[in-house]
Design an enzyme around this catalytic site. Sequence first.
Site, mmCIF file in Angstrom:
data_model
loop_
_atom_site.group_PDB
_atom_site.id
_atom_site.type_symbol
_atom_site.label_atom_id
_atom_site.label_comp_id
_atom_site.label_asym_id
_atom_site.label_seq_id
_atom_site.Cartn_x
_atom_site.Cartn_y
_atom_site.Cartn_z
ATOM 1 N N CYS A 111 88.710 13.109 54.566
ATOM 2 C CA CYS A 111 88.066 13.329 56.301
ATOM 3 C C CYS A 111 88.282 11.805 56.644
ATOM 4 O O CYS A 111 89.385 11.523 56.846
ATOM 5 C CB CYS A 111 86.643 13.920 56.241
ATOM 6 S SG CYS A 111 86.359 14.514 58.063
ATOM 7 N N HIS A 112 87.297 11.061 57.231
ATOM 8 C CA HIS A 112 87.320 9.926 57.730
ATOM 9 C C HIS A 112 87.133 8.832 56.770
ATOM 10 O O HIS A 112 87.435 7.618 57.346
ATOM 11 C CB HIS A 112 86.379 9.975 58.747
ATOM 12 C CG HIS A 112 86.430 10.659 59.993
ATOM 13 N ND1 HIS A 112 85.912 12.069 59.981
ATOM 14 C CD2 HIS A 112 86.553 10.321 61.309
ATOM 15 C CE1 HIS A 112 86.298 12.351 61.252
ATOM 16 N NE2 HIS A 112 86.460 11.533 62.048
#
Length: 186
Positions: A111-112
């Site tokens: 994800c991030h």
Amino acid sequence: MQNLSGKSIAIVATNGFEQSELEVPLKTLRDAGATVHVVSLQAGEIKGWDKKDWGRAVSVDKTVDAVSASDYDAIVLPGGQINPDLLRVETKVLDLIKAFWAQKKVVAAVCHAPWLLVETGIVKGRKVTSYHSIKTDVVNAGGLWEDSEVVSDQGLVTSRKPDDLPAFCNKIAEEILEGLHVKRAA
């Protein structure tokens, strides 16, 4: 999932990790037989972010100061917007991630969390994916971004979002079982 008995994995996170992005790998990799430690900046508990609000607390097994890349076969970096943003300014966390990479061990980010790969320089020249909102950051850091469920490049495993976690965990296991990734440059 392949058998990971005898393997050790560090999941490095702090407050604001996306709940499923820590809990799913933790459970899946433990269920496969690995020893998995939640590693954070401080002892006690860290609190997750569950989609749109604060989630559950998770117990910290060890602090960053108490671990070394030589203790583990892989490092897993959960995302969420808050967690990697807080960790990417922590020199000791960045140094730990770089040590895993230098020792040719598996580095996995979802994800991030590829923000941490940007900050360490690991992303440069590597095929990766991430949550779509940080694509520009990854590309600007020299990453070869792909819109794929999971991307693996010589022991660097990245994934886009929580829906991709089963494939992400399977790829982590596969890469750990391949052993050290000696063909890549540190």
